[in-house]
Motif scaffolding. Structure first.
Motif, PDB file in Angstrom:
ATOM      1  N   GLN A  57      61.655  62.149  47.239  1.00 61.33           N
ATOM      2  CA  GLN A  57      60.282  61.342  46.970  1.00 61.33           C
ATOM      3  C   GLN A  57      59.492  61.040  47.807  1.00 61.33           C
ATOM      4  O   GLN A  57      59.332  60.893  48.387  1.00 61.33           O
ATOM      5  CB  GLN A  57      61.100  59.886  46.740  1.00 61.33           C
ATOM      6  N   SER A  58      58.947  63.019  48.330  1.00 61.77           N
ATOM      7  CA  SER A  58      58.144  62.429  49.223  1.00 61.77           C
ATOM      8  C   SER A  58      57.435  64.244  49.080  1.00 61.77           C
ATOM      9  O   SER A  58      57.700  64.775  47.878  1.00 61.77           O
ATOM     10  CB  SER A  58      58.685  62.272  51.161  1.00 61.77           C
ATOM     11  N   GLY A  59      56.149  64.220  50.210  1.00 62.42           N
ATOM     12  CA  GLY A  59      55.415  65.638  49.504  1.00 62.42           C
ATOM     13  C   GLY A  59      54.027  66.009  50.693  1.00 62.42           C
ATOM     14  O   GLY A  59      53.525  64.442  50.588  1.00 62.42           O
ATOM     15  N   PHE A  60      53.770  66.626  50.032  1.00 59.23           N
ATOM     16  CA  PHE A  60      52.218  67.135  50.484  1.00 59.23           C
ATOM     17  C   PHE A  60      50.734  66.324  48.983  1.00 59.23           C
ATOM     18  O   PHE A  60      50.877  66.417  48.203  1.00 59.23           O
ATOM     19  CB  PHE A  60      51.752  68.445  50.900  1.00 59.23           C
ATOM     20  N   PRO A  61      50.223  65.135  49.709  1.00 64.58           N
ATOM     21  CA  PRO A  61      48.961  64.522  48.316  1.00 64.58           C
ATOM     22  C   PRO A  61      47.812  65.368  48.594  1.00 64.58           C
ATOM     23  O   PRO A  61      48.034  66.521  49.095  1.00 64.58           O
ATOM     24  CB  PRO A  61      48.704  63.292  49.499  1.00 64.58           C
ATOM     25  N   PRO A  62      47.671  65.336  48.163  1.00 63.16           N
ATOM     26  CA  PRO A  62      45.956  66.492  47.203  1.00 63.16           C
ATOM     27  C   PRO A  62      45.006  66.614  48.762  1.00 63.16           C
ATOM     28  O   PRO A  62      44.881  65.770  49.456  1.00 63.16           O
ATOM     29  CB  PRO A  62      45.214  64.939  46.100  1.00 63.16           C
ATOM     30  N   HIS A  63      44.691  68.180  48.457  1.00 63.93           N
ATOM     31  CA  HIS A  63      44.034  68.382  49.916  1.00 63.93           C
ATOM     32  C   HIS A  63      43.476  69.451  49.963  1.00 63.93           C
ATOM     33  O   HIS A  63      44.212  70.309  48.270  1.00 63.93           O
ATOM     34  CB  HIS A  63      45.170  68.760  51.064  1.00 63.93           C
ATOM     35  N   PRO A  64      42.585  69.975  50.516  1.00 64.39           N
ATOM     36  CA  PRO A  64      41.832  71.124  49.601  1.00 64.39           C
ATOM     37  C   PRO A  64      42.342  72.706  49.956  1.00 64.39           C
ATOM     38  O   PRO A  64      42.460  72.265  51.029  1.00 64.39           O
ATOM     39  CB  PRO A  64      40.334  70.904  49.438  1.00 64.39           C
ATOM     40  N   HIS A  65      42.195  74.182  49.813  1.00 61.48           N
ATOM     41  CA  HIS A  65      42.090  75.150  50.075  1.00 61.48           C
ATOM     42  C   HIS A  65      41.076  75.765  49.767  1.00 61.48           C
ATOM     43  O   HIS A  65      40.525  75.425  49.047  1.00 61.48           O
ATOM     44  CB  HIS A  65      43.238  75.781  49.845  1.00 61.48           C
ATOM     45  N   ALA A  66      40.755  77.189  50.271  1.00 55.10           N
ATOM     46  CA  ALA A  66      39.749  78.219  50.047  1.00 55.10           C
ATOM     47  C   ALA A  66      40.390  79.936  50.903  1.00 55.10           C
ATOM     48  O   ALA A  66      40.654  79.028  51.653  1.00 55.10           O
ATOM     49  CB  ALA A  66      38.451  77.753  49.617  1.00 55.10           C
ATOM     50  N   ASP A  67      40.402  80.186  49.314  1.00 63.44           N
ATOM     51  CA  ASP A  67      40.197  81.387  50.405  1.00 63.44           C
ATOM     52  C   ASP A  67      40.934  82.167  50.611  1.00 63.44           C
ATOM     53  O   ASP A  67      41.821  82.799  52.321  1.00 63.44           O
ATOM     54  CB  ASP A  67      39.017  81.928  51.544  1.00 63.44           C
ATOM     55  N   MET A  68      42.125  81.696  50.767  1.00 63.38           N
ATOM     56  CA  MET A  68      43.869  82.882  50.557  1.00 63.38           C
ATOM     57  C   MET A  68      44.510  82.482  49.468  1.00 63.38           C
ATOM     58  O   MET A  68      44.708  81.257  48.761  1.00 63.38           O
ATOM     59  CB  MET A  68      44.514  80.866  51.476  1.00 63.38           C
ATOM     60  N   GLU A  69      45.597  83.422  49.963  1.00 68.45           N
ATOM     61  CA  GLU A  69      46.739  83.884  49.028  1.00 68.45           C
ATOM     62  C   GLU A  69      47.867  82.685  49.344  1.00 68.45           C
ATOM     63  O   GLU A  69      48.216  82.993  50.542  1.00 68.45           O
ATOM     64  CB  GLU A  69      46.583  85.012  48.619  1.00 68.45           C
ATOM     65  N   ILE A  70      48.249  82.220  48.445  1.00 68.02           N
ATOM     66  CA  ILE A  70      49.774  80.995  49.250  1.00 68.02           C
ATOM     67  C   ILE A  70      51.103  81.053  48.086  1.00 68.02           C
ATOM     68  O   ILE A  70      50.863  80.871  47.509  1.00 68.02           O
ATOM     69  CB  ILE A  70      48.691  79.262  49.049  1.00 68.02           C
ATOM     70  N   GLY A 104      37.833  77.583  45.963  1.00 64.67           N
ATOM     71  CA  GLY A 104      38.369  75.758  46.344  1.00 64.67           C
ATOM     72  C   GLY A 104      39.142  75.541  44.903  1.00 64.67           C
ATOM     73  O   GLY A 104      38.760  75.467  44.017  1.00 64.67           O
ATOM     74  N   ILE A 105      39.880  74.845  45.950  1.00 62.70           N
ATOM     75  CA  ILE A 105      41.314  74.121  44.676  1.00 62.70           C
ATOM     76  C   ILE A 105      41.539  72.908  45.860  1.00 62.70           C
ATOM     77  O   ILE A 105      41.802  73.556  46.703  1.00 62.70           O
ATOM     78  CB  ILE A 105      41.802  75.427  44.233  1.00 62.70           C
ATOM     79  N   ARG A 106      42.398  72.181  44.703  1.00 64.60           N
ATOM     80  CA  ARG A 106      42.697  70.891  45.669  1.00 64.60           C
ATOM     81  C   ARG A 106      44.207  70.555  44.739  1.00 64.60           C
ATOM     82  O   ARG A 106      44.036  71.187  43.789  1.00 64.60           O
ATOM     83  CB  ARG A 106      41.882  69.797  45.218  1.00 64.60           C
ATOM     84  N   HIS A 107      45.056  70.151  45.785  1.00 68.24           N
ATOM     85  CA  HIS A 107      46.457  70.350  44.940  1.00 68.24           C
ATOM     86  C   HIS A 107      47.110  69.445  45.743  1.00 68.24           C
ATOM     87  O   HIS A 107      47.157  69.284  46.948  1.00 68.24           O
ATOM     88  CB  HIS A 107      47.482  72.005  44.565  1.00 68.24           C
ATOM     89  N   ALA A 108      48.401  69.395  45.178  1.00 70.50           N
ATOM     90  CA  ALA A 108      49.288  68.312  45.826  1.00 70.50           C
ATOM     91  C   ALA A 108      50.882  69.431  45.778  1.00 70.50           C
ATOM     92  O   ALA A 108      51.010  69.606  44.447  1.00 70.50           O
ATOM     93  CB  ALA A 108      49.056  66.842  44.880  1.00 70.50           C
ATOM     94  N   GLU A 109      51.836  68.812  46.591  1.00 71.86           N
ATOM     95  CA  GLU A 109      53.108  69.570  46.452  1.00 71.86           C
ATOM     96  C   GLU A 109      54.031  68.154  46.453  1.00 71.86           C
ATOM     97  O   GLU A 109      53.724  68.056  47.662  1.00 71.86           O
ATOM     98  CB  GLU A 109      53.502  70.341  47.166  1.00 71.86           C
ATOM     99  N   TYR A 110      54.918  68.185  45.654  1.00 70.04           N
ATOM    100  CA  TYR A 110      56.087  67.039  45.548  1.00 70.04           C
ATOM    101  C   TYR A 110      57.594  67.050  45.299  1.00 70.04           C
ATOM    102  O   TYR A 110      57.341  68.111  44.362  1.00 70.04           O
ATOM    103  CB  TYR A 110      55.811  65.660  44.867  1.00 70.04           C
TER     104      TYR A 110
END
Length: 237
Positions: A57-70, A104-110
């Protein structure tokens, strides 16, 4: 013949950079966030390899990335993804998700599960900057890679069954029974980084335990499982 003593370097898990935030226990194979080591900035096109334990019940809140393959390889539990493109998905243990951050993209991972989720998050530098961002996920049943390498994500020609990434790299996985071996050829001018998710292995006489990193320069390697092992390897320029 290249000396394997200089071609293969084992980086013990205990030597990695680490940060425990309570909800997140992270170990960094390469410089990341507050961990900085000028000798461990990247390996080939690999910029980040994080070994994360995310509490329930935790995780990474929305945040941005650009120019990276994740690339996210889930080891146990599951991770739930949401992003600014409207994508949503849950990736379970043994499966893989890929995000091409592009322009550029914003994402969250929970971790919305009732158990801790463990995963490898791998950042690979793209061949080119910009472009439309994208996300995708795919199941990779572990029994389909018993005793064989399976390509999980790739930007290499011919890897049509893998999740696409925008870089001249390949992410492969395998499970190896104790006492059995697998070979891999790291091409000329390329390098590989290998981490056993579970189990102990030997690579041309070099011993590595679960979650140790193994940095490999070009050439042929033989991976022998000392214990039943689950392997992730990234091959890049």
């Amino acid at each position: 013949m290249t000396d394997t003593k200089t071609r293969i370097e084992v980086r013990p898990f205990e030597s990695l950079g680490a940060a425990n935030h309570g909800w997140l226990d992270a170990h960094h194979h390469f410089s990341f966030a507050d961990y900085y080591d000028p000798a461990c900035m990247n390996w080939g096109a690999i910029r980040v390899w994080n070994d994360d334990i995310i509490q329930p019940q935790s995780g990474f809140p929305p945040h941005p990335h650009a120019d990276m393959e994740i690339v996210t390889y889930v080891r146990t539990g599951a991770i739930t993804h949401k992003d600014s493109l409207g994508n949503e998905g849950r990736t379970e243990a043994g499966d893989v998700q890929v995000m091409s951050a592009g322009s550029g993209i914003r994402h969250a991972e929970y971790n919305l599960e009732n158990e801790a989720t463990t995963l490898f998050q791998i950042w690979i530098m793209p061949n080119r900057t910009g472009g439309s961002p994208s996300w995708g996920a795919k199941p990779f049943p572990k029994d389909s890679r018993t005793g064989a390498w399976q390509v999980l994500a790739s930007g290499m020609e011919g890897d049509s069954d893998a999740l696409p990434i925008r870089t001249n790299a390949r992410v492969v996985g395998a499970t190896i029974k104790a006492g059995e071996s697998l070979s891999y050829e790291v091409g000329a001018g390329r390098s590989a980084y290998l981490v056993p998710a579970t189990g102990a292995i030997e690579i041309d006489g070099h011993h590595a335990n679960a979650r140790d990193g193994v940095a490999i320069k070009e050439g042929h390697i033989t991976v022998k499982a000392i214990e039943d092992a689950e392997i992730v390897l990234v091959d890049s320029e």
